[in-house]
Write a protein that holds these residues in place. Structure first.
Motif, PDB file in Angstrom:
ATOM      1  N   LYS A  41       0.831  -1.194   0.000  1.00 55.64           N
ATOM      2  CA  LYS A  41       0.000   0.000   0.000  1.00 55.64           C
ATOM      3  C   LYS A  41       0.871   1.252   0.000  1.00 55.64           C
ATOM      4  CE  LYS A  41      -4.050   1.790   2.325  1.00 55.64           C
ATOM      5  NZ  LYS A  41      -4.772   1.813   3.613  1.00 55.64           N
TER       6      LYS A  41
ATOM      7  N   CYS B 206      -0.881   7.654  -2.450  1.00 51.81           N
ATOM      8  CA  CYS B 206      -2.174   7.488  -3.115  1.00 51.81           C
ATOM      9  C   CYS B 206      -3.074   6.511  -2.363  1.00 51.81           C
ATOM     10  CB  CYS B 206      -1.986   7.073  -4.561  1.00 51.81           C
ATOM     11  SG  CYS B 206      -1.161   5.494  -4.790  1.00 51.81           S
ATOM     12  N   ASP B 207      -2.499   5.843  -1.356  1.00 49.71           N
ATOM     13  CA  ASP B 207      -3.280   4.957  -0.502  1.00 49.71           C
ATOM     14  C   ASP B 207      -3.841   3.754  -1.255  1.00 49.71           C
ATOM     15  OD1 ASP B 207      -3.768   4.790   2.244  1.00 49.71           O
ATOM     16  OD2 ASP B 207      -5.893   5.190   1.932  1.00 49.71           O
ATOM     17  N   GLU B 208      -3.122   3.332  -2.272  1.00 47.30           N
ATOM     18  CA  GLU B 208      -3.572   2.186  -3.055  1.00 47.30           C
ATOM     19  C   GLU B 208      -2.478   1.131  -3.124  1.00 47.30           C
ATOM     20  OE1 GLU B 208      -5.390   2.983  -6.886  1.00 47.30           O
ATOM     21  OE2 GLU B 208      -6.156   4.855  -6.078  1.00 47.30           O
TER      22      GLU B 208
ATOM     23  N   GLN C 275       0.016  -1.123  -4.755  1.00 45.53           N
ATOM     24  CA  GLN C 275       0.754  -1.064  -6.017  1.00 45.53           C
ATOM     25  C   GLN C 275       1.872  -2.091  -6.011  1.00 45.53           C
ATOM     26  OE1 GLN C 275      -0.199   0.980  -8.427  1.00 45.53           O
ATOM     27  NE2 GLN C 275      -1.385   2.565  -7.407  1.00 45.53           N
TER      28      GLN C 275
ATOM     29  N   CYS D 232       4.666   4.203  -4.372  1.00 47.14           N
ATOM     30  CA  CYS D 232       4.608   3.576  -5.685  1.00 47.14           C
ATOM     31  C   CYS D 232       5.363   4.407  -6.725  1.00 47.14           C
ATOM     32  CB  CYS D 232       3.164   3.321  -6.109  1.00 47.14           C
ATOM     33  SG  CYS D 232       2.249   4.797  -6.578  1.00 47.14           S
TER      34      CYS D 232
END
Ligand SMILES: [Zn+2]
Length: 57
Positions: A3, A7-9, A11, A23
């Motif tokens: 994470k 961007c809090d996603e 990757q 990321c």
């Protein structure tokens, strides 16, 4: 998959900074962002959270 703190996603590709993960997209965005841009300030804030939590642990 990790994470990204910016961007809090989750990757697949990116770099590790302290114990956190950024990321590739955010890393590139950060490099290309002008320091006067409000987005830059946001990046710095996110990093500050990381470094501060590292100090506290
Ligand atoms: Zn990201």
């Amino acid at each position: 998959m990790e994470k990204c703190i910016v961007c809090d996603e989750a990757q697949k590709y990116g770099i590790h900074l302290y114990t956190s993960f950024i990321c590739t997209d955010c890393e590139k965005a950060m490099i290309n962002t002008d320091p006067t841009d409000p987005t830059y300030k946001y990046f710095i804030n996110q990093l500050k959270v990381v470094t501060e939590s590292k100090i506290m642990s």
